[in-house]
Scaffold this motif. Structure first.
Motif, PDB file in Angstrom:
ATOM      1  N   LEU A 556       0.835  -1.201   0.000  1.00  0.00           N
ATOM      2  CA  LEU A 556       0.000   0.000   0.000  1.00  0.00           C
ATOM      3  C   LEU A 556       0.873   1.257   0.000  1.00  0.00           C
ATOM      4  CD1 LEU A 556      -2.776  -0.980   2.580  1.00  0.00           C
ATOM      5  CD2 LEU A 556      -2.996  -0.857   0.086  1.00  0.00           C
ATOM      6  N   LYS A 557       1.921   1.222   0.784  1.00  0.00           N
ATOM      7  CA  LYS A 557       2.820   2.376   0.825  1.00  0.00           C
ATOM      8  C   LYS A 557       3.524   2.560  -0.518  1.00  0.00           C
ATOM      9  CE  LYS A 557       6.466   4.518   3.593  1.00  0.00           C
ATOM     10  NZ  LYS A 557       5.738   5.807   3.585  1.00  0.00           N
ATOM     11  N   CYS A 558       3.838   1.459  -1.187  1.00  0.00           N
ATOM     12  CA  CYS A 558       4.450   1.571  -2.526  1.00  0.00           C
ATOM     13  C   CYS A 558       3.512   2.305  -3.487  1.00  0.00           C
ATOM     14  CB  CYS A 558       4.770   0.179  -3.072  1.00  0.00           C
ATOM     15  SG  CYS A 558       6.134  -0.657  -2.232  1.00  0.00           S
ATOM     16  N   LYS A 637      -5.060  -2.089  -8.909  1.00  0.00           N
ATOM     17  CA  LYS A 637      -3.604  -2.038  -8.793  1.00  0.00           C
ATOM     18  C   LYS A 637      -3.047  -3.141  -7.895  1.00  0.00           C
ATOM     19  CE  LYS A 637      -3.209   2.887  -9.719  1.00  0.00           C
ATOM     20  NZ  LYS A 637      -2.727   4.203  -9.226  1.00  0.00           N
ATOM     21  N   LEU A 638      -3.747  -3.496  -6.819  1.00  0.00           N
ATOM     22  CA  LEU A 638      -3.233  -4.493  -5.876  1.00  0.00           C
ATOM     23  C   LEU A 638      -4.208  -5.652  -5.796  1.00  0.00           C
ATOM     24  CD1 LEU A 638      -1.329  -5.527  -3.673  1.00  0.00           C
ATOM     25  CD2 LEU A 638      -2.563  -4.105  -2.028  1.00  0.00           C
ATOM     26  N   ASN A 639      -3.726  -6.835  -6.201  1.00  0.00           N
ATOM     27  CA  ASN A 639      -4.536  -8.045  -6.143  1.00  0.00           C
ATOM     28  C   ASN A 639      -3.897  -9.031  -5.172  1.00  0.00           C
ATOM     29  OD1 ASN A 639      -6.222  -6.948  -8.011  1.00  0.00           O
ATOM     30  ND2 ASN A 639      -5.410  -8.117  -9.751  1.00  0.00           N
ATOM     31  N   MET A 640      -4.728  -9.617  -4.301  1.00  0.00           N
ATOM     32  CA  MET A 640      -4.229 -10.545  -3.285  1.00  0.00           C
ATOM     33  C   MET A 640      -5.054 -11.815  -3.298  1.00  0.00           C
ATOM     34  SD  MET A 640      -3.773  -7.860  -0.128  1.00  0.00           S
ATOM     35  CE  MET A 640      -5.300  -7.001  -0.505  1.00  0.00           C
ATOM     36  N   SER A 641      -4.403 -12.949  -3.038  1.00  0.00           N
ATOM     37  CA  SER A 641      -5.104 -14.227  -2.958  1.00  0.00           C
ATOM     38  C   SER A 641      -5.808 -14.349  -1.619  1.00  0.00           C
ATOM     39  CB  SER A 641      -4.118 -15.381  -3.141  1.00  0.00           C
ATOM     40  OG  SER A 641      -3.238 -15.456  -2.033  1.00  0.00           O
ATOM     41  N   ASP A 677      -8.745  -0.738  -2.252  1.00  0.00           N
ATOM     42  CA  ASP A 677      -8.922   0.501  -3.004  1.00  0.00           C
ATOM     43  C   ASP A 677      -8.231   1.650  -2.277  1.00  0.00           C
ATOM     44  OD1 ASP A 677     -10.839  -0.285  -5.224  1.00  0.00           O
ATOM     45  OD2 ASP A 677     -11.915  -0.996  -3.445  1.00  0.00           O
ATOM     46  N   VAL A 678      -7.326   2.323  -2.969  1.00  0.00           N
ATOM     47  CA  VAL A 678      -6.648   3.505  -2.448  1.00  0.00           C
ATOM     48  C   VAL A 678      -7.088   4.697  -3.278  1.00  0.00           C
ATOM     49  CG1 VAL A 678      -4.438   4.637  -2.005  1.00  0.00           C
ATOM     50  CG2 VAL A 678      -4.670   2.163  -1.662  1.00  0.00           C
ATOM     51  N   THR A 679      -7.815   5.610  -2.653  1.00  0.00           N
ATOM     52  CA  THR A 679      -8.318   6.773  -3.376  1.00  0.00           C
ATOM     53  C   THR A 679      -7.585   8.057  -3.023  1.00  0.00           C
ATOM     54  OG1 THR A 679      -9.986   7.140  -1.656  1.00  0.00           O
ATOM     55  CG2 THR A 679     -10.608   5.746  -3.538  1.00  0.00           C
ATOM     56  N   ASN A 680      -6.895   8.072  -1.889  1.00  0.00           N
ATOM     57  CA  ASN A 680      -6.185   9.277  -1.448  1.00  0.00           C
ATOM     58  C   ASN A 680      -4.745   8.895  -1.078  1.00  0.00           C
ATOM     59  OD1 ASN A 680      -9.226   9.492  -0.378  1.00  0.00           O
ATOM     60  ND2 ASN A 680      -8.508  11.538  -0.949  1.00  0.00           N
ATOM     61  N   SER A 681      -3.812   9.559  -1.710  1.00  0.00           N
ATOM     62  CA  SER A 681      -2.390   9.262  -1.491  1.00  0.00           C
ATOM     63  C   SER A 681      -1.817  10.228  -0.459  1.00  0.00           C
ATOM     64  CB  SER A 681      -1.613   9.355  -2.813  1.00  0.00           C
ATOM     65  OG  SER A 681      -2.120   8.434  -3.747  1.00  0.00           O
ATOM     66  N   ILE A 712      -6.899   6.894   3.644  1.00  0.00           N
ATOM     67  CA  ILE A 712      -6.539   6.691   2.233  1.00  0.00           C
ATOM     68  C   ILE A 712      -7.726   6.173   1.421  1.00  0.00           C
ATOM     69  CG2 ILE A 712      -4.108   6.298   2.761  1.00  0.00           C
ATOM     70  CD1 ILE A 712      -4.588   3.316   2.517  1.00  0.00           C
ATOM     71  N   GLN A 713      -8.882   5.945   2.081  1.00  0.00           N
ATOM     72  CA  GLN A 713     -10.113   5.550   1.382  1.00  0.00           C
ATOM     73  C   GLN A 713     -11.248   6.545   1.627  1.00  0.00           C
ATOM     74  OE1 GLN A 713     -10.802   1.519   2.903  1.00  0.00           O
ATOM     75  NE2 GLN A 713      -9.949   0.663   1.013  1.00  0.00           N
TER      76      GLN A 713
END
Length: 833
Positions: A556-558, A637-641, A677-681, A712-713
């Motif tokens: 997430l930080k990346c 952007k970020l997919n996790m199993s 979901d990250v909407t705010n950086s 961040i959401q």
């Protein structure tokens, strides 16, 4: 000195300048007229003998010191001459064979020489003042000579016969009062007149008692130490005097070494100073020769009465002073030797031994844990060591080189190569063995990919290396801050890992595992993960769930850091490149996709003795790559199993949403994919969990209830996540109509949502009706393959491994983009169809 001052900047005012200056001044002591002038100034016209003697002692000390200094100068001159001859020698072979002294060797020699010089000068200047001759006069000339005066005073000194007892009493009192040491016993003989051939006897008028009373009168405390003898009172001659003297010393509790005995023997005629008529003679009283010890009457004559005067003085204070001086001398020598040893050891420790010990410590530490930091904390160094590290000495350079080599090994091999580094560091054979068997581990794998990398490479050319390294630094920094390790860099992609343990973790190792909540709790109770240093730079152990939380937070930080660097950071410069503007137009931004999974892998090295790569081999590593590739399809952007999500703390799910449930080749169970979901950086994101807390001095663990995750959401509509989850559940259940309505609401809340668009397109392609065989996974799994393959030429429609399909798809899309830019090609402006 003048030439050295001009030739060397460090010479003037330095240590050797002072030594040379003093040694030059010491030459003046060898010039006669200078010595005479100084002697007259020191002594003066009325200078006493004692002052002259003290001045002479000080002069001898200074002379010895100056000679030592001149010897040092001579040694330095010989060294300079030797170097000069070597420099001007025509023997090239000799010059080449001569080893040039190292910087640290020169420094160590110079420091050692300085300390030796100071030690010798200190001993030369101090030791003479600790000798008995410097502070104590052991000659006792006054006591001995004046006793002779008293012995002869009533005899041949009284030629006129007018000396009275009062005169003699004043002489005795002067003798006792003037002496610097206390008197214990005194007897003075006044011989009677000759009586034929009879030996003269001492007059008993001046007994010890009378002399003691005289000594105590008008002499202050000088005569108070005199005591009455108890032994030898009836003995005559030398033996009787000695017994009386020793009895007084014993009464005063003086040892033999604490008394000084002075005596005079002989009876003198008052008419002639040189004529003796008493004493021990071989012949009669008027005879001339000394006694013959072979005479059979020798012992008798020794015991016979004779003219004998004797004084016993207490030298206890002098002996104590001498003992104190001896102790001081011994202590001073011990202090000098111990100080020299300490300083010599300190120099050796500072320049040679310390760096070697630190290098050995580094090697041992790397053999035990190859991922330990190679550079020591600056707080562990002393101030002297910190200054030496900046001087460029060879031992320090060697230490720093070993630290860099260790860092390069860690950077080059990564966490997967730790076993290779450790085993080769721990061997005594000195032979490199990179071919070491692998080891099975369970870890979290993160895969991230740079979008449009091929086109960007063509635009940036040589600058592409800096471009990739900036992104690599961003990814690796976040990963290491959250206990992870960078493993592999493959041009446009990075593989990261968070090791859980060696072996397996029940429920989270294989694809067939259920990954239930009970298995997660059991793993947290039995397993402790050895976390990498993180921000705190200290070792710590965490549970598998805490490690999963840290790994997800790192990615997430990346994402957030990438957005911020694109907006106002080190990546903004690439948007203004002419080639980039020509290819992508204005508003160019760098995008990356991220995929994460957990499972087993074989940790080890691949290659040969000539080249090896440390990595992980496992279908679970490939799964993280597949998840990253799916982010291009779902535009998330970020997919996790679901295995990773179930391993993390349950509070994580309040921020996630499932976006796909697919079947993949080689995976026996459906794979549920989640996204965050990250909407705010926010630039401040992660500061509290990636840095050290000032109070606890440790790095805080991730808490999904923390406000920064909600922050961040915050731009996400409150109903969006709940509406999408309901739509996704209707989609899995086959109620696509209800799913469509809810997905359309999601697009109203977030018109750029990729998963919503993808599901609507998928259902639209199927006529908005679920197939009869629909179980929510099978067709969707095939769609993942066909969604990539439908854009390929007809010759590529055969079933292929997913990774290969994705690779070919990426190549084709990039080629199509190039052809579109040139307005020509095989498939039109859209690329291959």
């Amino acid at each position: 000195m003048a030439l050295n001052s001009l030739g060397y900047d460090y010479y003037f005012g330095g240590f050797y300048f002072g030594i040379d200056f003093v040694s030059t001044l010491s030459i003046l002591s060898e010039i006669p007229f200078v010595v005479d002038s100084l002697s007259s100034v020191v002594s003066g016209e009325g200078g006493s003998t004692t002052e002259m003697m003290k001045a002479g002692k000080a002069g001898r000390v200074g002379t010895r010191a100056s000679r030592i200094i001149r010897i040092v100068r001579l040694v330095r001159m010989v060294r300079v001459v030797k170097l000069y001859k070597m420099h001007n020698s025509n023997d090239v072979e000799m010059i080449n064979d001569t080893l040039e002294p190292t910087h640290v060797g020169k420094k160590l020699t110079e420091v050692t020489t300085r300390r030796l010089i100071l030690m010798m000068l200190t001993m030369i200047m101090v030791l003479p003042w600790l000798q008995s001759s410097s502070l104590v006069d052991n000659s006792y000339n006054f006591q001995h000579n004046f006793l002779k005066h008293l012995h002869q005073y009533p005899q041949n000194y009284n030629k006129s016969g007018q000396l009275t007892e009062a005169d003699f009493r004043r002489q005795v009192q002067f003798y006792v009062r003037r002496s610097p040491i206390p008197i214990l016993y005194l007897e003075i003989c006044e011989p009677q007149e000759m009586n034929g051939s009879v030996w003269p006897q001492c007059n008993t008028t001046w007994s010890h008692g009378m002399l003691r009373r005289w000594a105590r009168d008008n002499t202050g405390s000088s005569g108070t130490s005199m005591k009455k003898p108890r032994n030898g009172l009836k003995e005559n001659g030398v033996k009787g005097s000695r017994e009386r003297a020793m009895s007084v010393a014993k009464r005063s509790k003086h040892r033999a070494s604490e008394i000084f005995v002075s005596s005079h023997v002989g009876c003198y005629e008052a008419a002639d100073e040189s004529a003796q008529f008493g004493g021990i003679k071989v012949e009669g009283p008027t005879g001339g020769g000394r006694i013959d010890r072979s005479d059979r009457n020798f012992k008798d004559r020794i015991k016979s009465p004779t003219c004998l005067s004797l004084a016993v003085w207490s030298v206890r204070s002098q002996e104590r002073l001498l003992a104190g001086l001896a102790i001081c001398k011994t202590f001073f020598i011990m202090v000098v030797l111990v100080s020299a040893s300490i300083f010599f050891n300190k120099d050796a420790q500072l320049f040679v031994i310390g760096p070697i010990e630190r290098m050995m410590t580094l090697v041992k530490r790397l053999s035990q844990n190859p991922l330990d930091p190679t550079n020591l904390d600056s707080n562990t160094y002393f101030e002297d060591e910190k200054r030496v590290r900046d001087q460029g000495y060879e031992t320090i350079l060697l230490e720093q080189t070993l630290e860099r080599i260790g860092q390069l090994l860690q950077v080059g091999f990564g966490a997967a190569g730790a076993e290779i580094i450790g085993k080769n560091m721990n061997t005594d054979s000195g032979k490199l063995n990179p071919m070491i068997a692998g080891k099975k581990i369970t870890a979290i794998y993160g895969f991230c990919d740079i979008r449009q990398f091929t086109d960007t490479t063509e635009c940036l050319q040589e600058e592409v290396m800096v471009y990739v390294n900036k992104l690599g630094n961003l990814i690796h920094t976040a990963t290491h801050s959250y206990y992870g390790m960078a493993n592999k860099n493959v041009g446009d992609a990075f593989l990261l890992s968070w090791k859980l343990c060696d072996g397996c973790v029940d429920g989270f190792t294989n694809f067939a595992d259920v990954a239930s909540e009970s298995q997660r709790m059991a793993a947290n109770e039995t397993i402790r993960c050895q976390a990498m240093n993180g921000a705190a730079r200290t070792k710590r152990q965490v549970t598998p769930s805490q490690m999963a939380d840290a790994a997800i937070t790192a990615f997430l930080k990346c994402q957030i850091d990438l957005e911020n660097e694109n907006a106002d950071g080190c990546l903004t410069c690439y948007a203004s490149y002419d080639a980039v503007l020509c290819r992508f137009g204005r508003g160019f931004k760098i995008h990356m996709g991220f995929g994460m999974h957990v499972g087993w892998a074989i940790e080890g090295a691949i290659g040969s003795d000539m080249k090896i790569d440390a990595t992980y081999l496992s279908p679970h590593v490939e799964m993280s790559d597949r998840l990253e590739a799916s982010s291009k399809i779902f535009e998330a952007k970020l997919n996790m199993s679901h295995w990773l999500v179930n391993l993390a703390t349950p509070d994580l799910k309040q921020h996630l949403r499932p976006i796909a449930n697919i079947r993949c080749e080689g995976v026996p169970v459906p794979l549920l994919i989640y996204t965050f979901d990250v909407t705010n950086s926010d630039e401040s994101f992660g500061c509290s969990t990636s840095t050290v807390d000032e109070k606890t001095k440790v790095q805080p663990l991730v808490d999904w209830n923390d406000a920064e995750f909600k922050s961040i959401q915050r731009s996400l509509h409150p109903r969006f996540r709940r509406t999408f989850v309901n739509a996704f559940q209707h989609f899995l259940d086959g109620d696509w109509g209800a799913a469509k309505r809810r997905l359309e609401f999601c697009l109203k809340y977030k018109d750029t949502d990729g998963p919503s668009k993808y599901l609507l397109k998928f259902m639209s392609d199927k006529g908005m009706a679920a197939p009869l065989e629909w179980d929510g996974t099978a067709l969707f799994g095939r769609l993942l393959d066909t969604s990539l393959a439908h854009r390929l030429p007809q010759g590529f429609r055969a079933p292929l491994p997913l990774g290969f399909v994705q690779h070919i798809h990426g190549v084709c899309v990039n080629i199509g983009t190039v052809l579109a830019q040139t307005k020509s090609g095989l498939g039109g402006p859209g690329g291959f169809r």
